[in-house]
Design a protein around this motif. Structure first.
Motif, short mmCIF file in Angstrom:
data_model
loop_
_atom_site.label_atom_id
_atom_site.label_comp_id
_atom_site.label_asym_id
_atom_site.label_seq_id
_atom_site.Cartn_x
_atom_site.Cartn_y
_atom_site.Cartn_z
N ARG A 1 -5.20 25.23 -7.43
CA ARG A 1 -6.23 26.23 -7.87
C ARG A 1 -4.88 27.87 -8.30
N ILE A 2 -4.96 27.51 -9.26
CA ILE A 2 -4.11 28.96 -9.83
C ILE A 2 -5.26 30.28 -10.04
N GLY A 3 -3.81 31.52 -9.32
CA GLY A 3 -4.87 32.53 -9.38
C GLY A 3 -4.01 32.95 -10.52
N THR A 4 -4.80 34.58 -10.65
CA THR A 4 -4.47 35.67 -11.65
C THR A 4 -5.06 36.23 -11.26
N ARG A 5 -4.87 37.70 -12.29
CA ARG A 5 -5.21 38.54 -12.52
C ARG A 5 -6.52 38.36 -13.86
N ASP A 6 -7.44 39.32 -14.18
CA ASP A 6 -7.86 38.87 -15.11
C ASP A 6 -7.75 39.63 -16.03
N SER A 7 -6.35 40.25 -16.33
CA SER A 7 -6.15 40.25 -17.93
C SER A 7 -5.98 39.48 -18.81
N GLN A 8 -6.22 39.84 -20.87
CA GLN A 8 -5.57 39.19 -21.20
C GLN A 8 -4.01 38.31 -20.91
N LEU A 9 -3.85 39.13 -20.54
CA LEU A 9 -1.88 38.97 -20.86
C LEU A 9 -2.01 37.58 -18.97
N ALA A 10 -1.82 38.59 -18.24
CA ALA A 10 -1.93 37.65 -17.04
C ALA A 10 -2.54 36.26 -16.90
N LEU A 11 -3.90 36.12 -17.41
CA LEU A 11 -4.74 35.04 -18.71
C LEU A 11 -3.80 33.78 -19.29
N TRP A 12 -3.09 34.34 -20.35
CA TRP A 12 -2.42 33.71 -20.72
C TRP A 12 -1.54 33.65 -19.95
N VAL B 1 3.60 61.86 -20.99
CA VAL B 1 2.52 61.81 -19.84
C VAL B 1 2.15 60.33 -19.38
N ASP B 2 1.51 60.71 -18.80
CA ASP B 2 1.35 59.39 -18.13
C ASP B 2 0.14 57.92 -18.54
N LEU B 3 0.68 56.91 -18.92
CA LEU B 3 0.09 55.99 -19.65
C LEU B 3 -0.50 54.98 -18.72
N ARG B 4 -1.29 54.56 -18.26
CA ARG B 4 -2.26 53.30 -17.62
C ARG B 4 -2.62 52.16 -18.03
N GLY B 5 -3.63 51.04 -17.58
CA GLY B 5 -3.42 50.13 -18.25
C GLY B 5 -3.40 49.21 -18.61
N ASN B 6 -3.54 47.68 -18.72
CA ASN B 6 -3.76 46.55 -19.22
C ASN B 6 -3.09 46.94 -21.18
N VAL B 7 -2.39 46.18 -21.24
CA VAL B 7 -1.85 46.11 -22.49
C VAL B 7 -2.28 46.55 -23.93
N ASN B 8 -4.31 46.36 -24.14
CA ASN B 8 -4.86 46.77 -24.74
C ASN B 8 -5.29 47.48 -24.47
N THR B 9 -6.12 47.69 -23.39
CA THR B 9 -6.30 49.55 -23.01
C THR B 9 -5.06 50.41 -23.13
N ILE C 1 5.62 53.31 -24.73
CA ILE C 1 6.89 52.24 -24.92
C ILE C 1 5.98 51.15 -23.57
N PHE C 2 6.27 50.22 -24.41
CA PHE C 2 5.72 48.87 -23.64
C PHE C 2 6.41 47.84 -23.66
N ALA C 3 6.42 46.58 -22.79
CA ALA C 3 7.47 45.64 -22.67
C ALA C 3 7.36 44.86 -24.00
N LYS C 4 8.27 44.50 -24.77
CA LYS C 4 7.06 44.14 -26.64
C LYS C 4 7.27 42.07 -25.54
N ALA C 5 7.61 41.57 -24.45
CA ALA C 5 7.53 40.30 -24.24
C ALA C 5 6.02 39.86 -24.06
N GLY C 6 5.33 41.37 -23.77
CA GLY C 6 3.82 41.46 -23.12
C GLY C 6 3.06 41.20 -24.53
N LEU C 7 3.35 42.40 -25.23
CA LEU C 7 2.85 42.32 -26.81
C LEU C 7 3.17 41.11 -27.54
N GLU C 8 4.37 40.30 -27.41
CA GLU C 8 4.24 39.05 -28.36
C GLU C 8 4.07 37.97 -27.99
#
Length: 303
Positions: A6-17, A140-148, A162-169
């Protein structure tokens, strides 16, 4: 003995990927798997900067509890979100081959770089490095998953974020209007995925270990050792990157004040087989050269 892992993960699009990537690799080796997703505190509390929440491993804590309670067998994380000290009974069983380590700026236009601008990021490391290079800018502060975060950038009058390139790719949302920030030192273990398992579960641990990439394991070990000695967690502007070329390991680490005005850097190379303790010695050099006083100030400002 065999069982469904059983593989546990957060439910964001990136975590599920990331979880599906591990699932595919395990199933190609003949293992049965099931993905179980949960929401973490870090995903639910979007109205406060991460450092104000005061929780080490805020994105991993919910999955840690699910593993300890026996609800999932393994968990998949972005390695940069994982505390340098795992909960008792938990093992780092595999680090997957690393993706792009760079930070990028997603922008509306670049004219502001020469004048005044407003940049969004939830990372103290990115904030401090940006202000060091562009002291007249506002962050300024920015929170949330990549799409948010991409949507928030579109909806607000900021000049960029600013983002981590790996996540968006990985989830194929990298916009054309971005530039690589090759001058910005990434977070320790940025671009790497880690899989953790329980000590008392040899079946899942043995399965996951088959996915380990030794080169990525060594480079992230050095970076996280550097972080651990500096006592950064995710509450101090600390960057680190280790690269391996043949038998040589090159390292660059940085500690900055929160306002970006002070910056301490260490750059060194070593034979890659001598990597154990190297991150620690690099961190000690930073601490000796003013880092100890800087960490005291940072903790005071964040208290």
């Amino acid at each position: 003995m065999s069982k469904t892992i059983r593989i546990g993960t957060r439910d964001s699009q990136l975590a599920l990927w990331q979880a599906h990537t591990v699932q595919t690799q395990l199933e190609s080796l003949g293992y049965d798997t099931q993905i179980i997703s949960v929401k973490s505190t870090g995903d639910l509390l979007l109205d406060k900067p991460l450092y104000e929440l005061g929780i080490t491993g805020i994105f991993t804590k919910t999955l840690d509890i699910a593993m300890i309670n026996g609800q999932v067998d393994i968990a998949v994380h972005s390695m940069k979100d994982v505390p340098t000290k795992l909960p008792k009974g938990m093992l780092q069983s595999a680090v997957l081959p690393r993706a792009n380590t760079q930070d990028i700026l997603v922008h509306k236009n670049l004219d502001f770089l020469e004048t005044h601008g407003t940049i969004a990021t939830g990372s103290l490391r990115r904030q401090a490095q940006w202000l060091h290079k562009y002291p007249d800018h506002k962050v300024v502060d920015l929170r949330g998953n990549v799409n948010t975060r991409l949507q928030k950038l579109a909806d607000n009058p900021w000049d960029g974020a600013i983002f981590a390139k790996a996540g968006l790719e990985r989830i194929q949302v990298l916009p054309q209007n971005h530039i690589d920030l090759d001058w910005m030192i990434p977070a320790p273990a940025q671009g790497a995925m880690v899989v953790v398992s329980m000590e008392n579960d040899p079946y899942s641990t043995e399965a996951v270990r088959k996915l380990n990439d030794k080169t990525t394991e060594i480079s992230t070990h050095v970076e996280r050792e550097f972080l651990q000695v500096l006592e950064g967690g995710c509450t101090a502007p600390i960057g680190a990157i280790a690269t391996i070329d043949k038998d040589s390991l090159s390292f660059e680490g940085v500690l900055l004040s929160l306002d970006g005005k002070q910056k301490l850097v260490v750059k060194k190379s070593i034979a890659s087989k001598q990597y154990k303790g190297f991150g620690r010695s690099c961190a000690q050099e930073i601490l000796t050269n003013g880092g100890s006083e800087m960490m005291v100030e940072i903790k005071k400002e964040l208290a």
